[in-house]
Design an enzyme around this catalytic site. Sequence first.
Site, PDB file in Angstrom:
ATOM      1  N   ASP A  31       0.866  -1.193   0.000  1.00  0.00           N
ATOM      2  CA  ASP A  31       0.000   0.000   0.000  1.00  0.00           C
ATOM      3  C   ASP A  31       0.898   1.238   0.000  1.00  0.00           C
ATOM      4  OD1 ASP A  31      -3.221   0.351   1.329  1.00  0.00           O
ATOM      5  OD2 ASP A  31      -1.944   2.088   0.945  1.00  0.00           O
ATOM      6  N   SER A 124     -17.943  -2.851  -7.486  1.00  0.00           N
ATOM      7  CA  SER A 124     -18.983  -2.145  -6.736  1.00  0.00           C
ATOM      8  C   SER A 124     -20.347  -2.355  -7.396  1.00  0.00           C
ATOM      9  CB  SER A 124     -18.646  -0.654  -6.750  1.00  0.00           C
ATOM     10  OG  SER A 124     -19.755   0.116  -6.352  1.00  0.00           O
ATOM     11  N   TYR A 149     -15.451   7.398 -11.191  1.00  0.00           N
ATOM     12  CA  TYR A 149     -15.115   6.311 -10.263  1.00  0.00           C
ATOM     13  C   TYR A 149     -15.840   5.025 -10.690  1.00  0.00           C
ATOM     14  CZ  TYR A 149     -15.771   3.241  -6.247  1.00  0.00           C
ATOM     15  OH  TYR A 149     -15.863   2.121  -5.443  1.00  0.00           O
ATOM     16  N   LYS A 153     -14.500   1.109 -12.292  1.00  0.00           N
ATOM     17  CA  LYS A 153     -14.876  -0.253 -11.860  1.00  0.00           C
ATOM     18  C   LYS A 153     -15.388  -1.066 -13.048  1.00  0.00           C
ATOM     19  CE  LYS A 153     -13.866   0.280  -7.563  1.00  0.00           C
ATOM     20  NZ  LYS A 153     -12.595  -0.300  -7.116  1.00  0.00           N
ATOM     21  N   ASN A 179     -22.986  -1.757   0.388  1.00  0.00           N
ATOM     22  CA  ASN A 179     -22.487  -0.630   1.200  1.00  0.00           C
ATOM     23  C   ASN A 179     -21.858  -1.103   2.506  1.00  0.00           C
ATOM     24  OD1 ASN A 179     -24.460   0.523  -0.737  1.00  0.00           O
ATOM     25  ND2 ASN A 179     -23.943   2.418   0.291  1.00  0.00           N
TER      26      ASN A 179
HETATM   27  P1  NAD Z   1      -9.543   2.715   1.131  1.00  0.00           P
HETATM   28  O1  NAD Z   1      -9.225   4.016   0.474  1.00  0.00           O
HETATM   29  O2  NAD Z   1      -9.688   2.704   2.600  1.00  0.00           O
HETATM   30  O3  NAD Z   1      -8.453   1.614   0.715  1.00  0.00           O
HETATM   31  C1  NAD Z   1      -7.778   1.641  -0.528  1.00  0.00           C
HETATM   32  C2  NAD Z   1      -6.301   1.527  -0.225  1.00  0.00           C
HETATM   33  O4  NAD Z   1      -5.579   1.516  -1.467  1.00  0.00           O
HETATM   34  C3  NAD Z   1      -5.753   2.702   0.593  1.00  0.00           C
HETATM   35  O5  NAD Z   1      -5.046   2.204   1.702  1.00  0.00           O
HETATM   36  C4  NAD Z   1      -4.844   3.446  -0.371  1.00  0.00           C
HETATM   37  O6  NAD Z   1      -3.738   4.048   0.294  1.00  0.00           O
HETATM   38  C5  NAD Z   1      -4.427   2.323  -1.308  1.00  0.00           C
HETATM   39  N1  NAD Z   1      -4.024   2.764  -2.652  1.00  0.00           N
HETATM   40  C6  NAD Z   1      -4.722   3.524  -3.542  1.00  0.00           C
HETATM   41  N2  NAD Z   1      -4.015   3.670  -4.667  1.00  0.00           N
HETATM   42  C7  NAD Z   1      -2.854   2.971  -4.499  1.00  0.00           C
HETATM   43  C8  NAD Z   1      -1.716   2.756  -5.321  1.00  0.00           C
HETATM   44  N3  NAD Z   1      -1.606   3.288  -6.530  1.00  0.00           N
HETATM   45  N4  NAD Z   1      -0.715   1.977  -4.827  1.00  0.00           N
HETATM   46  C9  NAD Z   1      -0.784   1.450  -3.586  1.00  0.00           C
HETATM   47  N5  NAD Z   1      -1.844   1.626  -2.769  1.00  0.00           N
HETATM   48  C10 NAD Z   1      -2.862   2.385  -3.222  1.00  0.00           C
HETATM   49  O7  NAD Z   1     -10.859   2.159   0.449  1.00  0.00           O
HETATM   50  P2  NAD Z   1     -11.772   0.927   0.871  1.00  0.00           P
HETATM   51  O8  NAD Z   1     -13.064   1.469   1.337  1.00  0.00           O
HETATM   52  O9  NAD Z   1     -11.015  -0.011   1.722  1.00  0.00           O
HETATM   53  O10 NAD Z   1     -12.035   0.282  -0.560  1.00  0.00           O
HETATM   54  C11 NAD Z   1     -11.201  -0.728  -1.079  1.00  0.00           C
HETATM   55  C12 NAD Z   1     -11.608  -1.005  -2.506  1.00  0.00           C
HETATM   56  O11 NAD Z   1     -12.979  -1.380  -2.538  1.00  0.00           O
HETATM   57  C13 NAD Z   1     -11.478   0.209  -3.428  1.00  0.00           C
HETATM   58  O12 NAD Z   1     -11.045  -0.235  -4.693  1.00  0.00           O
HETATM   59  C14 NAD Z   1     -12.894   0.725  -3.514  1.00  0.00           C
HETATM   60  O13 NAD Z   1     -13.133   1.416  -4.717  1.00  0.00           O
HETATM   61  C15 NAD Z   1     -13.694  -0.565  -3.448  1.00  0.00           C
HETATM   62  N6  NAD Z   1     -15.068  -0.351  -2.970  1.00  0.00           N
HETATM   63  C16 NAD Z   1     -15.254   0.269  -1.757  1.00  0.00           C
HETATM   64  C17 NAD Z   1     -16.554   0.483  -1.310  1.00  0.00           C
HETATM   65  C18 NAD Z   1     -16.793   1.186   0.014  1.00  0.00           C
HETATM   66  O14 NAD Z   1     -17.943   1.524   0.295  1.00  0.00           O
HETATM   67  N7  NAD Z   1     -15.801   1.397   0.862  1.00  0.00           N
HETATM   68  C19 NAD Z   1     -17.643   0.052  -2.074  1.00  0.00           C
HETATM   69  C20 NAD Z   1     -17.411  -0.580  -3.306  1.00  0.00           C
HETATM   70  C21 NAD Z   1     -16.104  -0.788  -3.726  1.00  0.00           C
HETATM   71  C1  UD1 Z   2     -21.548   5.715  -2.809  1.00  0.00           C
HETATM   72  C2  UD1 Z   2     -21.177   5.795  -4.262  1.00  0.00           C
HETATM   73  C3  UD1 Z   2     -20.838   4.423  -4.788  1.00  0.00           C
HETATM   74  C4  UD1 Z   2     -19.765   3.783  -3.936  1.00  0.00           C
HETATM   75  C5  UD1 Z   2     -20.232   3.778  -2.478  1.00  0.00           C
HETATM   76  C6  UD1 Z   2     -19.214   3.239  -1.555  1.00  0.00           C
HETATM   77  C7  UD1 Z   2     -22.448   7.709  -5.114  1.00  0.00           C
HETATM   78  C8  UD1 Z   2     -23.482   8.145  -6.070  1.00  0.00           C
HETATM   79  N1  UD1 Z   2     -22.258   6.391  -5.032  1.00  0.00           N
HETATM   80  O1  UD1 Z   2     -22.696   4.915  -2.678  1.00  0.00           O
HETATM   81  O2  UD1 Z   2     -20.378   4.517  -6.114  1.00  0.00           O
HETATM   82  O3  UD1 Z   2     -19.484   2.472  -4.371  1.00  0.00           O
HETATM   83  O4  UD1 Z   2     -20.526   5.123  -2.074  1.00  0.00           O
HETATM   84  O5  UD1 Z   2     -18.080   4.059  -1.530  1.00  0.00           O
HETATM   85  O6  UD1 Z   2     -21.814   8.511  -4.459  1.00  0.00           O
HETATM   86  N2  UD1 Z   2     -26.238  10.197   2.590  1.00  0.00           N
HETATM   87  C9  UD1 Z   2     -26.817  11.270   3.254  1.00  0.00           C
HETATM   88  N3  UD1 Z   2     -26.000  12.178   3.843  1.00  0.00           N
HETATM   89  C10 UD1 Z   2     -24.628  12.071   3.839  1.00  0.00           C
HETATM   90  C11 UD1 Z   2     -24.038  10.953   3.161  1.00  0.00           C
HETATM   91  C12 UD1 Z   2     -24.888  10.050   2.538  1.00  0.00           C
HETATM   92  O7  UD1 Z   2     -28.034  11.405   3.294  1.00  0.00           O
HETATM   93  O8  UD1 Z   2     -23.932  12.957   4.384  1.00  0.00           O
HETATM   94  C13 UD1 Z   2     -27.119   9.196   1.955  1.00  0.00           C
HETATM   95  C14 UD1 Z   2     -26.927   9.086   0.450  1.00  0.00           C
HETATM   96  O9  UD1 Z   2     -27.788   9.950  -0.226  1.00  0.00           O
HETATM   97  C15 UD1 Z   2     -27.267   7.613   0.222  1.00  0.00           C
HETATM   98  C16 UD1 Z   2     -26.927   6.910   1.535  1.00  0.00           C
HETATM   99  O10 UD1 Z   2     -26.805   7.934   2.507  1.00  0.00           O
HETATM  100  O11 UD1 Z   2     -28.642   7.495   0.029  1.00  0.00           O
HETATM  101  C17 UD1 Z   2     -25.621   6.164   1.441  1.00  0.00           C
HETATM  102  O12 UD1 Z   2     -24.637   7.035   0.935  1.00  0.00           O
HETATM  103  P1  UD1 Z   2     -23.127   6.596   0.740  1.00  0.00           P
HETATM  104  O13 UD1 Z   2     -22.629   6.044   2.015  1.00  0.00           O
HETATM  105  O14 UD1 Z   2     -22.398   7.762   0.161  1.00  0.00           O
HETATM  106  O15 UD1 Z   2     -23.196   5.391  -0.294  1.00  0.00           O
HETATM  107  P2  UD1 Z   2     -23.864   5.334  -1.762  1.00  0.00           P
HETATM  108  O16 UD1 Z   2     -24.353   6.657  -2.193  1.00  0.00           O
HETATM  109  O17 UD1 Z   2     -24.820   4.222  -1.788  1.00  0.00           O
END
Ligand code: NAD
Ligand code: UD1
Length: 338
Positions: A31, A124, A149, A153, A179
């Site tokens: 990382d 996602s 973003y 994906k 989520n």
């Molecule tokens: P996060 O940002 O906490 O973790 C991602 C990690 O990747 C970080 O530690 C960051 O430092 C590292 N990173 C980014 N670019 C890098 C690079 N070029 N080289 C080395 N390290 C790098 O995010 P997360 O919530 O743990 O998400 C992990 C993955 O899951 C991401 O790809 C994210 O898009 C995907 N995802 C997350 C959610 C969510 O709600 N958290 C939902 C759907 C998909």
């Molecule tokens: C978002 C991203 C999605 C991503 C996911 C996890 C968008 C459009 N989608 O999903 O691509 O994979 O995060 O990183 O951004 N909300 C509030 N107030 C706030 C924050 C959120 O009302 O301050 C509501 C949002 O409108 C939503 C729900 O809470 O209805 C969840 O929001 P969030 O946690 O951002 O996730 P997603 O929007 O589902």
Amino acid sequence: MSILLAGGAGYIGSHTAVAMIDAGFDVVIADNLYNSNAAVNDRIEEITGTRPKFYECDIRDKAFVDRIFGENEIETVIHFAGLKAVGESVTMPLQYYRNNLDTTLTLLEEMEKNNVKNFVFSSSATVYGEESPYPYRETMKKGSCSNPYGWTKSMIEQILTDAAAANRDLSVVLLRYFNPIGAHESGLIGEDPMGIPNNLMPFISQVAVGKRDHLTVFGGDYDTPDGTCRRDYLHVMDLAEGHVKAAEYAASHSGTEIFNLGTGTPYSVLEIISAFERNSGVRIPYEIGERRDGDLPEFWADAAKAEQELGWRAKRGIDEMCRDSWNWQSKNPMGYRG
Ligand code: NAD
Ligand code: UD1
């Protein structure tokens, strides 16, 4: 044999590291700490009694990734290393495409060179797009994404599918997360966003510890039971355990397989606020504001395929999710920084 967690110091990666170590895997984390903190390695060790091997490096750096494969017997790569802030991706699309696509291409090229065959990808639910009816099923066609973003994906899924079609030895598992919220029950690791949180649960948690004065609910006039958006929230430790199953699956199959990881049950924003208050004892002041661009009214997973083929099912409910989010935030009000 070891598992390489690319981006494994982040929120989902660190919880997956714990689940993998608990399941008996040797874990290697790489990382660049762009969105994470090296202290997470101490916490993983405190929870599991095992310190994962850690490389601070950019996954786009081919020579460095080659070195990691040279120094470790990696069987499977799980690719978390991406930029993930939806709003930021609209203003900085090139950085998102460069980082998210390049990390994937570098891993694939170096895996081929080093004869590593199994790839699990953090995709996602956003790839289903606004056209798909819910619950989302893996057999549905992908839709159009509302932001760069999401497109990264969708594109990476295509790149991986094409790579697996060309190389019969390659096994690809695409995990479409819904989520993720919550934290490890110890409260030692959790979600630690930089700046103002974009996502709902970290925002609520920061209101609860007094870092922010109130939550704005994005829209109260949707065509949903209480007018606020509904999502399929799942506990991050359930998600982490899904990666253990996915890694085992990848090692015993070839080609590309897609799995939704969600609970199959949606909750509204107001229901989440009330569940958080119930489990923390803290009141969350909120106001109903404007809708957020790109938000869909509601969506959730059909989670049957993961249960049938991976033997995975989310076990933890909404109360546990809120309780563990609060446990992490209240014990670490400044995240890993304080
Ligand atoms: P996060 O940002 O906490 O973790 C991602 C990690 O990747 C970080 O530690 C960051 O430092 C590292 N990173 C980014 N670019 C890098 C690079 N070029 N080289 C080395 N390290 C790098 O995010 P997360 O919530 O743990 O998400 C992990 C993955 O899951 C991401 O790809 C994210 O898009 C995907 N995802 C997350 C959610 C969510 O709600 N958290 C939902 C759907 C998909
Ligand atoms: C978002 C991203 C999605 C991503 C996911 C996890 C968008 C459009 N989608 O999903 O691509 O994979 O995060 O990183 O951004 N909300 C509030 N107030 C706030 C924050 C959120 O009302 O301050 C509501 C949002 O409108 C939503 C729900 O809470 O209805 C969840 O929001 P969030 O946690 O951002 O996730 P997603 O929007 O589902």
